[in-house]
Design a protein around this motif. Structure first.
Motif, PDB file in Angstrom:
ATOM      1  N   GLN A  21     -46.375 -14.586  56.778  1.00  0.00           N
ATOM      2  CA  GLN A  21     -46.984 -13.368  56.240  1.00  0.00           C
ATOM      3  C   GLN A  21     -45.982 -12.558  55.425  1.00  0.00           C
ATOM      4  O   GLN A  21     -46.292 -12.080  54.325  1.00  0.00           O
ATOM      5  CB  GLN A  21     -47.543 -12.507  57.375  1.00  0.00           C
ATOM      6  CG  GLN A  21     -48.201 -11.221  56.877  1.00  0.00           C
ATOM      7  CD  GLN A  21     -48.866 -10.443  57.993  1.00  0.00           C
ATOM      8  OE1 GLN A  21     -49.232 -11.011  59.024  1.00  0.00           O
ATOM      9  NE2 GLN A  21     -49.028  -9.141  57.799  1.00  0.00           N
ATOM     10  N   VAL A  22     -44.774 -12.407  55.940  1.00  0.00           N
ATOM     11  CA  VAL A  22     -43.747 -11.668  55.208  1.00  0.00           C
ATOM     12  C   VAL A  22     -43.427 -12.372  53.889  1.00  0.00           C
ATOM     13  O   VAL A  22     -43.263 -11.732  52.842  1.00  0.00           O
ATOM     14  CB  VAL A  22     -42.469 -11.521  56.071  1.00  0.00           C
ATOM     15  CG1 VAL A  22     -41.324 -10.960  55.224  1.00  0.00           C
ATOM     16  CG2 VAL A  22     -42.727 -10.620  57.266  1.00  0.00           C
ATOM     17  N   ALA A  23     -43.387 -13.698  53.936  1.00  0.00           N
ATOM     18  CA  ALA A  23     -43.053 -14.465  52.736  1.00  0.00           C
ATOM     19  C   ALA A  23     -44.095 -14.278  51.646  1.00  0.00           C
ATOM     20  O   ALA A  23     -43.762 -13.914  50.506  1.00  0.00           O
ATOM     21  CB  ALA A  23     -42.904 -15.950  53.091  1.00  0.00           C
ATOM     22  N   VAL A  24     -45.366 -14.505  51.973  1.00  0.00           N
ATOM     23  CA  VAL A  24     -46.393 -14.433  50.922  1.00  0.00           C
ATOM     24  C   VAL A  24     -46.593 -13.001  50.442  1.00  0.00           C
ATOM     25  O   VAL A  24     -46.873 -12.763  49.264  1.00  0.00           O
ATOM     26  CB  VAL A  24     -47.737 -15.048  51.395  1.00  0.00           C
ATOM     27  CG1 VAL A  24     -47.606 -16.543  51.583  1.00  0.00           C
ATOM     28  CG2 VAL A  24     -48.252 -14.385  52.671  1.00  0.00           C
ATOM     29  N   GLU A  25     -46.440 -12.035  51.343  1.00  0.00           N
ATOM     30  CA  GLU A  25     -46.583 -10.631  50.927  1.00  0.00           C
ATOM     31  C   GLU A  25     -45.519 -10.256  49.902  1.00  0.00           C
ATOM     32  O   GLU A  25     -45.805  -9.588  48.906  1.00  0.00           O
ATOM     33  CB  GLU A  25     -46.492  -9.724  52.145  1.00  0.00           C
ATOM     34  CG  GLU A  25     -46.669  -8.242  51.815  1.00  0.00           C
ATOM     35  CD  GLU A  25     -46.643  -7.360  53.041  1.00  0.00           C
ATOM     36  OE1 GLU A  25     -46.747  -6.126  52.872  1.00  0.00           O
ATOM     37  OE2 GLU A  25     -46.516  -7.891  54.170  1.00  0.00           O
ATOM     38  N   ASN A  26     -44.304 -10.700  50.131  1.00  0.00           N
ATOM     39  CA  ASN A  26     -43.211 -10.380  49.219  1.00  0.00           C
ATOM     40  C   ASN A  26     -43.219 -11.231  47.958  1.00  0.00           C
ATOM     41  O   ASN A  26     -42.579 -10.876  46.963  1.00  0.00           O
ATOM     42  CB  ASN A  26     -41.873 -10.526  49.939  1.00  0.00           C
ATOM     43  CG  ASN A  26     -41.574  -9.375  50.881  1.00  0.00           C
ATOM     44  OD1 ASN A  26     -41.135  -8.310  50.464  1.00  0.00           O
ATOM     45  ND2 ASN A  26     -41.848  -9.582  52.162  1.00  0.00           N
ATOM     46  N   LEU A  27     -43.943 -12.337  47.990  1.00  0.00           N
ATOM     47  CA  LEU A  27     -43.987 -13.222  46.828  1.00  0.00           C
ATOM     48  C   LEU A  27     -45.074 -12.845  45.818  1.00  0.00           C
ATOM     49  O   LEU A  27     -45.066 -13.335  44.694  1.00  0.00           O
ATOM     50  CB  LEU A  27     -44.201 -14.672  47.276  1.00  0.00           C
ATOM     51  CG  LEU A  27     -42.972 -15.379  47.850  1.00  0.00           C
ATOM     52  CD1 LEU A  27     -43.368 -16.697  48.513  1.00  0.00           C
ATOM     53  CD2 LEU A  27     -41.923 -15.613  46.763  1.00  0.00           C
ATOM     54  N   VAL A  28     -46.007 -11.976  46.210  1.00  0.00           N
ATOM     55  CA  VAL A  28     -47.108 -11.619  45.298  1.00  0.00           C
ATOM     56  C   VAL A  28     -46.593 -11.132  43.945  1.00  0.00           C
ATOM     57  O   VAL A  28     -47.053 -11.608  42.887  1.00  0.00           O
ATOM     58  CB  VAL A  28     -48.042 -10.571  45.948  1.00  0.00           C
ATOM     59  CG1 VAL A  28     -49.015 -10.018  44.901  1.00  0.00           C
ATOM     60  CG2 VAL A  28     -48.814 -11.182  47.103  1.00  0.00           C
ATOM     61  N   PRO A  29     -45.628 -10.206  43.883  1.00  0.00           N
ATOM     62  CA  PRO A  29     -45.163  -9.747  42.555  1.00  0.00           C
ATOM     63  C   PRO A  29     -44.553 -10.859  41.711  1.00  0.00           C
ATOM     64  O   PRO A  29     -44.664 -10.844  40.479  1.00  0.00           O
ATOM     65  CB  PRO A  29     -44.122  -8.675  42.891  1.00  0.00           C
ATOM     66  CG  PRO A  29     -44.400  -8.268  44.289  1.00  0.00           C
ATOM     67  CD  PRO A  29     -44.932  -9.483  44.970  1.00  0.00           C
TER      68      PRO A  29
END
Length: 357
Positions: A21-29
């Motif tokens: 979850q942390v990974a995909v949330e931070n990868l959105v931009p």
């Protein structure tokens, strides 16, 4: 040695859901700023994201958002639209009335519809939820979601507006255009008759998508009689009303107009989006392919409406579209024999004029 960003991308497939979850949330931009990072190792990060659409809703939300952003890339688009298991999962999630990310999925499908691979997948079947009242054909389910799901009526967290763009891009294909004008066995209804009511919907996305569908389906010349018949699809009022404002017409003009166009309220406004107006005017031009149709459009006073649209809409593309239609409606008819040259003209222009949204 991998960079921090490359390491973050590697965490997409981590077995710990909190880390995912942390990974995909931070990868959105980065899906818009540095999309190439997702195309490493033969698109392995993209393939991992396709699995996460069935993950926890928050993880799924970010994964689908990233895929929406990445699917503008042709290589990613072809990979996603050609992934049968991924499409099966998308369609299954979309029809679930409890799916919190249904609108995002519809937006992703709108991008995927630009690939021919998606069209080839719509004949697939899946069981429809009883609440949807559809059959097991995916294309019919998309139609029913769009019609019955507006404003949260089917899924409280979704309006399914972006399915208008899905259906619009699909309508570029001849077999899909035939579908739109063919009575469906499961409900006895012609699909296009379900869509025409949305030409004045509050959602600009719905209006634009449906306008594009109507224009594309108008290239099915055999359907023009039904388009213009009150006993058939009766599309004409739904094309004319969005391009009509509160102008006053002479009594002779007004009394010859279609009943739905007569005595409109003083606060009547034409569509605020000039691209939608342009699409509707171009549809009217396609409907002039046969002499009988042209004479009918003159009879119901389409010309005065186009005249006022040309005057009131300060948009060059709209004005040019109006001028092309007026040239057809204002010309003297000649004896064109058994083959109408206008039909040939429309058929030759079809590929260039089909609408993408």
């Amino acid at each position: 040695m991998p960079t921090e960003l490359e390491e973050l991308v590697g965490f997409i497939a981590h077995p710990n859901p909190q880390i995912r979850q942390v990974a995909v949330e931070n990868l959105v931009p980065y899906s818009t700023a540095e999309p190439a990072i997702f195309k490493t190792e033969n698109l392995k990060p993209v393939k991992n994201l396709t699995i996460l659409i069935k993950d926890h809703p928050l993880i799924s939300e970010h994964a689908v958002t990233i895929l929406v952003n990445l699917s503008g890339d042709q290589e990613v688009l072809d990979t996603l639209a050609g992934n049968e298991k991924f499409l099966d999962a998308l369609f299954a999630l979309l029809v679930n009335p409890e799916e919190p990310n249904a609108n995002l999925i519809a937006m992703l499908l709108a991008n995927l519809a630009k690939s021919d691979n998606l069209k080839n997948s719509l004949s697939r079947k899946q069981k429809a939820p009883e609440a949807l009242g559809s059959d097991d054909v995916v294309l019919n389910q998309l139609m029913d979601l769009f019609v019955k799901g507006q404003d949260g009526a089917y899924n409280k967290k979704a309006d399914f507006d972006y399915l208008a763009y899905v259906l619009a891009d699909l309508s570029k294909h001849e077999d899909i255009r035939k579908y739109f004008v063919t009575v469906q066995d499961y409900d006895g209804v012609i699909p296009l008759s379900k869509l025409k009511v949305f030409t004045e919907h509050k959602s600009q996305i719905r209006r634009k998508g449906v306008a594009s569908i109507i224009k594309n389906v108008a290239f099915d010349l055999q359907s023009h009689k039904s388009f213009l018949s009150e006993d058939g699809l009766n599309i004409l009022p739904y094309i004319l009303l969005p391009i009509t404002g509160n102008e006053e017409y002479s009594e002779d003009e007004m009394m010859s107009m279609l009943p739905d166009l007569q005595l409109l309220p003083p606060d009547k406004k034409r569509d605020e989006d000039p691209t939608i107006i342009q699409t509707h005017v171009e549809t009217l031009t396609i409907l002039t392919s046969a002499r009988e149709s042209r004479e009918y459009l003159r009879e119901v006073q389409v010309y005065p409406i186009i005249r006022e649209t040309h005057l009131k809409v300060n948009d060059e593309a709209v004005q040019e579209a109006c001028e092309r239609l007026v040239q057809v409606l204002a010309r003297d008819e000649e004896d064109e024999g058994t083959v109408d040259s206008k039909v040939k003209e429309v058929e030759e222009d079809e590929e260039d004029q089909l609408v993408e949204v």
